[in-house]
Design a protein around this motif. Structure first.
Motif, PDB file in Angstrom:
ATOM      1  N   SER A 185       0.822  -1.209   0.000  1.00  0.00           N
ATOM      2  CA  SER A 185       0.000   0.000   0.000  1.00  0.00           C
ATOM      3  C   SER A 185       0.855   1.256   0.000  1.00  0.00           C
ATOM      4  O   SER A 185       0.507   2.259  -0.631  1.00  0.00           O
TER       5      SER A 185
ATOM      6  N   ALA B 252       2.147   1.696  -3.569  1.00  0.00           N
ATOM      7  CA  ALA B 252       1.083   2.172  -4.449  1.00  0.00           C
ATOM      8  C   ALA B 252       0.788   3.649  -4.191  1.00  0.00           C
ATOM      9  O   ALA B 252       0.610   4.436  -5.130  1.00  0.00           O
TER      10      ALA B 252
ATOM     11  N   GLU C 192       3.590   5.746  -5.741  1.00  0.00           N
ATOM     12  CA  GLU C 192       3.489   5.822  -7.201  1.00  0.00           C
ATOM     13  C   GLU C 192       2.356   6.759  -7.624  1.00  0.00           C
ATOM     14  O   GLU C 192       2.490   7.519  -8.589  1.00  0.00           O
ATOM     15  N   GLN C 193       1.236   6.715  -6.894  1.00  0.00           N
ATOM     16  CA  GLN C 193       0.106   7.588  -7.221  1.00  0.00           C
ATOM     17  C   GLN C 193       0.469   9.060  -7.089  1.00  0.00           C
ATOM     18  O   GLN C 193      -0.115   9.918  -7.754  1.00  0.00           O
TER      19      GLN C 193
ATOM     20  N   GLY D 199       4.013  -5.313  -6.010  1.00  0.00           N
ATOM     21  CA  GLY D 199       3.912  -4.020  -6.688  1.00  0.00           C
ATOM     22  C   GLY D 199       5.100  -3.106  -6.531  1.00  0.00           C
ATOM     23  O   GLY D 199       5.037  -1.935  -6.895  1.00  0.00           O
TER      24      GLY D 199
END
Length: 615
Positions: free
Chosen positions: A69, A72, A75-76, A113
């Motif tokens: 998480s 992610a 990256e967002q 990820g």
């Protein structure tokens, strides 16, 4: 037209020792980092066991989900999440299965990820430097062949070497360069571990010594070596040169408070040639603290860098010119330090100890200045009891904001009122740390620590020293010259020649000691097994004279690791101790900030203070 930065790789490395950033801290940083241009985040918290000690073990499902998480979320927000793995404490480099295990561990993270990785070999024992360098280079090459490229990751290998500080060619760097892929990038901290400046010439020499491009692992504004301080000022003294392709700033344990400095790192990294520290600091304050002035004087008082620089030059200048009215006004503003109503909640919470310390220091300093300016008129002069109460209140604060300068002011004011300075045991004593021509990082750190603890300390001998520290790096002749000196002696090197032990050894892979005499002042209230290193390392063991008080022992062999011999006692070589002597458990790395625990610091300070007690 905006200048293009020569630094393609810019970010933050969470690589300090101590309590790691929280999940919320990291998310809050990601919210800022992408917009600032610090678009890489290296995950390397030393207390994550799966990152370091348990690197072979897959992450449990809940910890893996948390990392996924985070990656992610980064990256967002336009931030590249780089997972760093640190296998060096226990990896068997000649075992192919170890390399397969390393790749398998990273594949677990890839599937979660995470798509960027770094290999860290910092802060591990280095007994055969050239062979170790070659092993690390080969590990990097195998990691590229066996994991990165098959996973579709075309980034260069990013690696932190064990020999990560300094500019000269070394056997380790020779071995590393022989085996590491030619396009690999290396983390490098500068001419030392914590530095005030990085020059173009230093970069040139370092690039030449490694034969690879470098990313500056900038240990700024990190505070894990002195948790009583925060560093809130701007980045200064940094240059660029060919071969330096990036910067990774190592922040403080206090994530929100780190923003003041990190905003200026971002400005420098975006355009090094146009960077101006004072202007960058002003913009950082507005972005981090908001429009209010409540934290301004605190930030000013905590802006010095490097850690050994004068703490608050503005106050020092006023005091040196005896401008007591101006000093009182400045300290009055410090006493009014407060978080404004609109201050970010995490910043207010994390800075709260330093806000309290600033208020205590400011209030005490105002009282001292009123005494010192009394002969020119002004407010009623505080009495002795008021000054002593203010001094006690300041000393009770763990956080350090201008403490040394204000304590000196209070002592001067008390002397003006006819009271002797209120010093603790040995405060102000001159301590000479005997080391070699190229002092170990731990020797430099020791001087910093002793200075911050109220002593006057420096590297090298001094005939006026009140206490000598003999490190393992001290040349034999220099160490021998200390043997007959009638001053207290603390040593973890040359124990037998100094007569402080009949035998000495340095076993490997130990991280704790056993307190054998909890009532002795050197034990500082500690008892039982005490962890003194942040990972297994070397422990100096010495068999002290019969007259020595053995304060601590090696829990495996039972032999002494802290022994205190009083003045006048017979030493191991039959001579008489001209002053108190103490052996200590540190080894070649000495007081290295990445190695010793807070408990080790407590024991060393208690030993120093005990040695300085009048006989």
């Amino acid at each position: 037209m905006t200048a293009r930065s020569p630094l393609a790789w810019r970010g933050v490395v969470e690589g300090f020792y101590g309590e790691p950033w929280s999940h919320a801290d990291r998310l809050a940083w990601f919210d800022r980092a992408g917009a600032l241009g610090l678009d890489h985040y290296v995950y390397a918290p030393k207390d994550d066991p799966w990152h370091r000690e348990e690197w072979r073990e897959p992450y449990p499902a809940d910890r893996l989900a948390s990392l996924a998480s985070l990656a992610a979320a980064a990256e967002q927000r336009g931030v590249r999440f780089v997972y760093a793995i640190s296998p060096g404490l226990s990896m068997r480099y000649d075992d192919p299965e170890e390399h397969r295990t390393l790749a398998a561990k990273c594949r677990q993270l890839l599937e979660a990820g995470i798509h960027s990785f770094a290999l860290l070999f910092d802060d591990v024992p280095m007994d055969e430097p050239e062979a170790l360098g070659r092993a690390h280079g080969e590990t990097g090459a195998r990691f590229e062949r066996g994991f990165l490229r098959p996973a579709g990751i075309d980034e260069p290998v990013l690696l932190c070497p064990t020999d990560y500080a300094g500019v000269a060619a070394t056997p380790y760097r020779t071995g590393l360069a022989d085996a590491l892929p030619a396009d690999a990038r290396l983390f490098w901290t500068g001419a030392d571990i914590v530095v005030g400046e990085v020059t173009a010439e230093q970069i040139r020499l370092a690039v030449e010594s490694y034969g690879r491009e470098l990313v500056l692992w900038d240990n700024f504004p990190v505070n894990d070596f002195d948790r009583s301080r925060v560093f809130l000022g701007p980045l200064t003294g940094r240059a660029t040169a060919p071969g330096l392709v990036g910067i990774a700033a190592n922040p403080m344990v206090e994530a929100a408070a780190s923003r003041f400095a990190l905003h200026t790192v971002a400005e420098w990294a975006a355009d090094p040639e146009a960077y101006e520290p004072a202007a960058a600091a002003s913009r950082a304050y507005a972005e981090v603290a908001g429009p209010g002035e409540g934290l301004r004087t605190l930030v000013d008082a905590c802006s010095a860098w490097p850690p050994g620089a004068p703490r608050w030059p503005r106050l020092d200048e006023l005091v040196s010119h005896e401008r007591w009215d101006a000093a009182e006004a400045l300290l009055g503003r410090l006493a009014d330090t407060h978080a404004e109503p609109g201050t970010a909640p995490d910043l207010a919470v994390q800075l709260a100890p330093w806000v309290a310390a600033a208020r205590a220091a400011g209030a005490a300093g105002v009282l001292a200045c009123r005494v010192l300016v009394a002969d020119t008129g002004g407010p009623a002069v505080p009495d002795v009891d008021t000054l002593l109460a203010a001094r006690r209140a300041l000393e009770a604060e763990y956080a350090d904001v201008a403490r040394g300068a204000v304590l000196s002011l209070l002592d001067a004011a008390l002397e003006r009122l006819g009271v002797a300075p209120q010093r603790g045991r040995g405060d102000g004593a001159l301590i000479a740390v005997l080391t070699g021509e190229n002092p170990a990082p731990g020797d430099r750190e020791l001087v910093e620590f002793l200075g911050a603890s109220g002593f006057r300390a420096h590297l090298g001998d001094d005939p006026a020293a009140d206490l000598l520290v003999v490190t393992r790096a001290a040349p034999e002749q220099l160490a021998a010259s200390a043997a007959g000196r009638p001053v207290p002696l603390l040593a973890w090197g040359h124990l037998v020649p100094l007569g402080m032990a009949s035998a000495s050894t340095v076993p490997l892979s130990l991280d704790r000691i056993h307190i054998a005499d909890a009532d002795h002042p050197v034990a500082a209230g500690l008892d039982g097994e005490v962890v003194v290193y942040r990972g297994r390392s070397k422990l100096t063991i010495g068999d002290p004279p019969d007259a020595a008080a053995v304060v601590a022992r090696d829990p495996e062999s039972g032999r002494a690791v802290i022994g205190v011999t009083p003045a006048g006692a017979t030493l191991a070589d039959g001579s008489v101790a001209p002053a108190a002597r103490a052996t200590f458990f540190l080894a070649a790395d000495g007081f290295a900030p990445w190695l010793v625990t807070p408990e080790a610091r407590t024991l060393l300070l208690a030993t120093v203070r005990t040695l300085l007690e009048p006989s």
